[in-house]
Design an enzyme around this catalytic site. Structure first.
Site, short mmCIF file in Angstrom:
data_model
loop_
_atom_site.label_atom_id
_atom_site.label_comp_id
_atom_site.label_asym_id
_atom_site.label_seq_id
_atom_site.Cartn_x
_atom_site.Cartn_y
_atom_site.Cartn_z
N CYS A 16 73.54 29.02 6.30
CA CYS A 16 73.66 30.46 6.16
C CYS A 16 74.15 30.81 4.76
O CYS A 16 74.53 29.93 3.99
CB CYS A 16 74.61 31.04 7.21
SG CYS A 16 76.31 30.48 7.01
N CYS A 19 77.53 29.55 3.74
CA CYS A 19 77.53 28.19 3.18
C CYS A 19 77.27 28.26 1.68
O CYS A 19 77.93 27.58 0.89
CB CYS A 19 76.43 27.34 3.83
SG CYS A 19 76.59 27.13 5.61
N ASP A 440 51.06 52.88 -21.54
CA ASP A 440 50.59 52.76 -22.91
C ASP A 440 49.06 52.96 -22.84
O ASP A 440 48.48 52.85 -21.76
CB ASP A 440 50.94 51.37 -23.43
CG ASP A 440 50.26 51.05 -24.75
OD1 ASP A 440 50.34 51.88 -25.66
OD2 ASP A 440 49.63 49.98 -24.84
N ASP A 637 51.49 46.55 -22.80
CA ASP A 637 51.08 45.18 -23.11
C ASP A 637 51.45 44.72 -24.52
O ASP A 637 51.29 43.55 -24.85
CB ASP A 637 49.55 45.04 -22.94
CG ASP A 637 48.80 45.69 -24.10
OD1 ASP A 637 49.23 46.78 -24.54
OD2 ASP A 637 47.80 45.11 -24.56
N ASP A 641 55.64 48.16 -26.97
CA ASP A 641 55.98 48.66 -25.63
C ASP A 641 57.26 48.03 -25.08
O ASP A 641 57.82 48.52 -24.09
CB ASP A 641 54.84 48.36 -24.63
CG ASP A 641 53.54 49.03 -25.03
OD1 ASP A 641 53.59 50.17 -25.50
OD2 ASP A 641 52.48 48.40 -24.89
#
Length: 740
Positions: A16, A19, A440, A637, A641
């Site tokens: 869990c 832990c 863009d 891209d 940017d």
């Protein structure tokens, strides 16, 4: 001089998030450790430490003392397999002993049949239960004892304390205290816990398959062409940058590189999610793990190891799966106080029954018709033990801890297969609540590559293009490439120009056959006093649309003009329309002139346009939108940017763009298609919906049922185990959501 290094280790034995928190706290507390972070879902420990003053073995030993095992990532698969086998053996052994105890207990509870009575019956139960609890269940016992000493509790602590308390009832009877025996229940609690652990290990293993599947996509060997011309098969791991590899039809391209000989059609679906093969020839880049369809190609290796596209995908997915979304911070906070709270509730329940047994019996008498296992005639101590043990074993926070990371793992794995790489978990939660998508223009909405748009000529169009392309073939300018690419598409045969000359910033001159040819911009034509009256209207019209116009003179006479433009991506308009249907506002930011920007925006349906911007202005507009209360995503891209991508609530970078833009984004769209933005938002909504579902069920099991203390302890433990399994299986259903 100290030297800090960062290592990643695989953890075995966690059940869990408590832990994970325990391991994180333990390693962080070691001297010379700068930072330690545990990714529970991915079973990894990321630790930065001073390697001169602290050895890795010391970290291994510290974790082992807490009941867990560390291993290198290379050994991770073997360790997981061994651990799963060990848990299966533990499960079989425990139930081989618990089944006789269960049969004996059920015969007594339901039909009143006693196979044994008195002291022999008690000793039978205690001996078998001792083996299950303290021998087979030794790892749980060890963690429980450690928890009681350090006050750092987890799920196993509750199981261990519940089993201890049950077994203790038999010890009390041996010392003459007249109470009911819950000894067999202790063995059942432990054995049912083993079922839950085993099923959870298998289920979370399935949730983590995305990474394994990605790793398996790569080629294992490559055919290397040696300097002697000999071809030798080598493992991908030993390849070097600059090696030349031969890739035949049907084979995987071993690593990232560039084609230096041959052409083919390549299946890049692992990178882009698109099933249509892409034509590639000399000079084109290829991605490792993609499949060569038809031709034989030679590829020069440009990237190896962690720098390859596939490795970067794996790393991004791993990093993202290890991050936490804001809602998980809340769940983690609840989990951290949940176990101590349940221990207190269990203690209060015990004290309540001991002090106010009559009131307790009066309350549960209302439910006795529906809860046949509750015997209101029991003595107060027996009822107190019964109720407190039930509260302990159902209230494990495991499901709460699994709710977010399992959904993130599955969602991000699905995204990776669709060409959507998510760098951090927070973007998953934020993307579902976006108000504005900022784009863009160049390379994002458009292709970012000049392409021949139209030809206006007073001679044969084919002849005209052949003359222009013959001159342009020796130019490196992108506009020249647009012309020569169109000539290739049309299958034209180009002539070798003579006396070729480039007039920097203006145009080109040279002879094609016996004709003297000049190609240049409109301003260069005006400089040469060329009569452009025949084409003035189309020149003006296209310049107003922001397109580039190039004139071609043959023997001092204007034979025509070529219009070149940056083409809109085929699916940009479709993506913008889909975003509008989601109720989102779209904005375009560009450094291009306003007329060109307005033309592009109108063609795809953008709501608002801001043009002629420098990078600092782009980030300023994003800030303004945020200050007005909007949640903003930026899609871009290019290098310019990157600042806006970082400023936005969610930065979406196109994988076809620059590395700096990709590194700045929270989400990367591998194939550069804007439909990926739509898919990302759908994935975000689907994943977050699953997280909320998981948290609801986790709270339902762990709070509503736990505080009642009315369930039989064995049934309570089954409910607890099912809550964790339900959360994992619910997360796995994310694989079936439609984002296309």
């Amino acid at each position: 001089m100290s030297k800090n290094i960062k290592e990643v280790y695989h953890i075995t034995g966690m059940s869990c998030t408590s832990c994970a928190a325990n391991i994180e706290k333990t390693v962080s507390g070691l001297l010379n450790v700068t930072e330690a972070k545990v990714n529970f879902a991915d079973k990894k420990l990321i630790v930065e430490y001073d390697s001169k003053n602290l050895k890795s073995q010391q970290i291994f030993n510290a974790v082992k003392e807490k009941g867990f095992e560390l291993s290198t990532l290379q050994d991770a698969a073997d360790q997981d397999e061994k651990h799963l086998k060990k848990e299966l053996n533990r499960l079989i052994a425990a139930w081989a002993i618990t089944i006789p105890l269960s049969i004996k207990m059920l015969l007594h509870m339901i039909w009143g049949i006693h196979l044994l009575t008195g002291l022999p019956s008690l000793l039978f139960d205690m001996v078998l239960s001792f083996v299950v609890i303290f021998i087979i269940g030794y790892p749980v016992v060890k963690i429980t004892v450690n928890s009681l000493v350090t006050f750092n509790f987890n799920m196993d602590s509750l199981i261990g304390i519940g089993a201890f308390a049950s077994f203790l009832s038999g010890v009390f009877i041996l010392f003459g205290i007249d109470i009911d025996s819950f000894v067999s229940i202790g063995a059942m609690i432990m054995s049912i816990n083993f079922i839950g652990n085993y099923l959870k290990l298998m289920a979370t293993g399935r949730a983590g398959k995305a990474i394994k599947e990605l790793l398996e996509l790569g080629a294992k060997t490559a055919f290397v062409i040696l300097e002697s011309g000999e071809i030798r098969e080598k493992a991908v791991e030993v390849l070097k940058i600059g090696d030349i590899v031969l890739v035949k039809p049907g084979e995987k391209i071993p690593v990232d590189g560039i084609i230096i000989d041959g052409s083919s059609s390549i299946d890049e679906s692992i990178a882009t999610g698109e099933s249509v093969p892409v034509d590639k020839s000399v000079g084109d880049s290829v991605i490792g793990g993609t499949i060569n369809h038809v031709g034989v190609i030679k590829v020069k290796i440009e990237k190896i190891g962690s720098e390859t596209f596939l490795s970067r995908i794996v790393q991004m997915v791993q990093d993202a799966q290890g991050t936490k979304v804001p809602i998980q911070a809340f769940a983690d906070k609840v989990t951290s106080i949940f176990v101590p709270t349940i221990l207190i509730i269990s203690l209060i329940t015990l004290v309540f029954w001991l002090i106010f047994p009559d009131k307790g019996i009066k309350i549960i008498s209302l439910f006795s018709e529906f809860l046949p296992w509750i015997d209101t005639a029991r003595d107060p101590l027996s009822m107190a033990l019964f109720a407190s043990i039930a509260s302990l074993v159902i209230a494990c926070p495991c499901a709460l801890g699994l709710a977010t990371p399992t959904a993130l793992m599955v969602g991000m794995g699905k995204g990776a297969k669709s060409g959507i790489l998510i760098r951090n978990g927070e973007s998953i939660q934020t993307a579902k609540s976006l108000d504005v998508i900022v784009f863009d223009k160049t390379g994002t909405i458009t292709m970012g590559k000049p392409k021949l748009d139209r030809i206006y000529s007073n001679i044969s169009e084919e002849k005209f293009l052949e003359i222009a392309a013959s001159i342009e073939q020796h130019s490196e300018h992108p506009l020249a490439k647009a012309v020569t690419d169109e000539a290739k598409v049309r299958g034209l045969s180009l002539l070798e120009p003579r006396e070729f000359k480039a007039v920097v910033g203006k145009g080109l001159t040279g002879y094609v056959g016996s004709d003297f040819v000049v190609i240049g911009s409109v301003s260069y034509l005006n400089e040469l006093s060329v009569d452009t009256s025949e084409f003035n209207s189309v020149i003006s019209e296209n310049l107003d649309l922001g397109k580039t116009v190039v004139g071609v003179l043959v023997n001092d006479s204007l034979s025509g003009i070529i219009v070149i433009s940056d083409q809109v991506k085929t699916d940009s308009a479709e993506a913008i329309k889909a975003l509008h249907e989601m109720g989102l506002t779209t904005v375009m930011l560009t450094g291009d002139n306003y007329k060109a920007a307005q033309s592009i925006a109108k063609s795809v349906g953008i709501d608002r346009v801001e043009a002629e911007l420098m990078p600092d202005k782009k980030i300023e507009i994003v800030k303004q939108l945020q200050e007005s209360g909007k949640t903003v995503a930026m899609v871009g891209d290019g290098i310019n940017d990157a600042p806006a991508l970082k400023q936005a609530n969610v930065g979406i970078a196109l994988g076809t763009g620059t590395d700096i833009a990709i590194e700045s984004g929270d989400i990367t769209l591998v194939n550069g298609s804007l439909m990926g933005v739509v898919k990302s938002i759908k994935l975000s909504k689907g994943t977050f919906f699953k997280i909320k579902q998981n948290l609801f069920w986790a709270f339902f099991y762990n709070v509503i049922l736990a505080v009642t203390g009315l369930l039989h302890p064995a049934i309570a433990e089954i409910a607890m185990a099912l809550s964790s399994i339900n959360v994992v299986l619910n997360s796995l259903r994310l694989k079936n959501i439609r984002i296309d």
